[in-house]
Design an enzyme around this catalytic site. Structure first.
Site, PDB file in Angstrom:
ATOM      1  CG  ASP A   1     -23.696  24.321   0.134  1.00 31.46           C
ATOM      2  OD1 ASP A   1     -23.893  23.115   0.404  1.00 31.46           O
ATOM      3  OD2 ASP A   1     -22.697  24.703  -0.506  1.00 31.46           O
TER       4      ASP A   1
ATOM      5  CG  ASP B   1     -25.759  20.436  -0.549  1.00 30.32           C
ATOM      6  OD1 ASP B   1     -25.391  20.808   0.564  1.00 30.32           O
ATOM      7  OD2 ASP B   1     -25.088  20.616  -1.588  1.00 30.32           O
TER       8      ASP B   1
ATOM      9  CG  ASP C   1     -22.928  17.644   0.489  1.00 31.89           C
ATOM     10  OD1 ASP C   1     -21.743  17.747   0.878  1.00 31.89           O
ATOM     11  OD2 ASP C   1     -23.555  18.567  -0.056  1.00 31.89           O
TER      12      ASP C   1
END
Ligand code: BDR
Ligand code: CA
Length: 304
Positions: A10, A15, A237
Site C-alpha cells: 500500500d 513500502d 515494511d
C-alpha cells in the site's frame, strides 16, 4: 538460487524501500507486486508503486492493481502525510490488465506457487479476497512474511497496528486460513530503528535505487522526529523483506494469534497467546527480536 517473492503493498515511503530492497537484493527474485488500499486510497498507492518501480529501474516487475477498500468497514482515517503522493517523478508505466486477486490465484495454483513467499506489507484485503474465491491457495503459499500487528502495542489505536486495523476481517480470514505465517509486528520494527546518520550512509552507496531509498527513508525518519519526538524512525515494511532475505535475522516464537473484530477499544488487535498457556492451536511465528545491525547491513547490501 534466489528466493522468489511477491510483495503486496500500500505504497507509502516504507513500502517503497521494501520494494527497492526486494527488487535489488541478490538473494531475492521479485516476481510481482500486488497493490492494495491502505496508506492512501488505491489510486494513490498504485501510482506511488509505479513511480517507485520506475525510479528504482525495476520496470520488468509486473504490478497488479487490487482492492479498493476494506471488506466490511471503512478503514481508519488517513492523515495528510500518509495520503501524499511520493516525491518521485511521474511515470508512463501501467499496471497489468489482470487484477491482483486473479493474478494471485493463477500464480499460486501454478507450478511456481509453492516456491514463492508472499510478503503482504499493507492491509490483507487482496489475499482475503483470493482465499474466498480459491481456498486451496492456503496449501499453495509456502509462507507469508507480513508486516502487521503486534503482540503488545498499537500504533493507530492503543490496541491496533495500522495494517490490521485497516481491514480486520481480511486479517481474520488470512490468519485463520492455515498458511504458515511469520508476523513482523511493531515490537520488531521498533527494535530495527534507523537514524538520519544510517540513512546518510545508505545514500552514499550511490546507486540510483539507494539514492531513492535514502530520500524516502529520510522523509520517514523526519516524520518520527517531528511527530513522535524521538531521534530515529522505523522503516516498518523493510523489516519483513529483510526477514525474507535472511529468516535468521528475526527471532520468532510460535503463538496462537486471533484478530479482534468487535471490541470497542480493541478492534484490529492481533491477540497473541504470549504465554502459550491457553491450549490454542499455534498459527503464527510471531517476531520477537531482530538483529538491528544485521538489518542495516542487509539494506546496504541490497541497495548496493
Ligand atoms: C504499517 O502501516 C503503514 O503505514 C506502513 O506502510 C506499514 O506497513 C505500519 O503500521
Ligand atoms: Ca505498508
Amino acid at each position: 538460487m534466489a528466493q522468489k517473492v511477491i510483495l503486496d503493498v500500500d505504497t507509502g515511503g516504507d513500502d517503497a524501500v521494501a520494494i527497492l530492497l526486494a527488487g535489488h537484493h541478490p538473494a531475492l527474485e521479485l516476481v510481482a507486486v500486488t497493490v492494495t488500499h491502505g496508506n492512501a486510497p488505491l489510486s494513490v498507492t498504485l501510482d506511488n508503486t509505479l513511480r517507485v518501480i520506475a525510479a528504482g529501474q525495476l520496470g520488468h516487475v509486473p504490478v497488479y492493481s487490487g482492492a479498493l477498500t476494506a471488506l466490511v468497514n471503512p478503514p481508519p482515517p488517513m492523515n495528510s502525510d500518509q495520503r501524499a503522493i511520493l516525491p518521485l517523478p511521474a511515470t508512463d508505466l501501467q499496471p497489468q490488465t489482470e487484477r491482483a486477486v486473479d493474478f494471485l490465484i493463477r500464480y499460486y495454483m501454478g507450478p511456481l506457487g509453492p516456491d514463492t513467499v508472499y510478503a503482504p506489507i499493507g492491509p490483507l484485503t487482496n489475499l482475503a479476497l483470493a482465499l474466498r474465491i480459491e481456498p486451496r491457495l492456503a496449501t499453495r503459499i509456502p509462507r507469508l512474511v507480513t508486516m502487521g500487528g503486534a503482540y503488545l502495542e498499537g500504533n493507530t489505536t492503543p490496541s491496533a497496528e495500522f495494517n490490521i486495523l485497516a481491514d480486520p476481517e481480511a486479517a481474520h480470514i488470512v490468519y485463520s486460513a492455515g498458511i504458515p505465517i511469520t508476523m513482523i509486528g511493531l515490537e520488531v520494527t521498533a527494535q530495527a530503528y534507523v537514524s538520519l546518520d544510517n540513512v546518510a550512509k545508505i545514500g552514499q552507496i550511490g546507486s540510483p535505487w539507494a539514492i531513492v531509498a535514502a530520500s524516502l527513508m529520510e522523509r520517514d525518519v523526519r516524520w518520527f522526529i517531528n511527530h513522535r519526538h524521538v531521534e530515529r524512525g522505523q522503516i516498518y515494511d523493510a523489516c519483513a523483506i529483510a526477514t525474507v532475505i535472511d529468516p535468521a535475522l528475526t527471532r520468532t516464537k510460535p503463538m496462537h494469534v486471533g484478530i479482534e473484530l468487535r471490541g470497542e477499544l480493541t478492534r484490529g488487535r492481533t491477540v497473541a497467546d504470549i504465554s502459550g498457556h491457553h491450549a490454542l492451536p499455534v498459527n503464527v511465528d510471531v517476531g520477537v527480536a531482530i538483529d538491528r545491525m544485521r538489518f542495516l547491513e542487509i539494506i546496504r547490501a541490497g541497495l548496493s
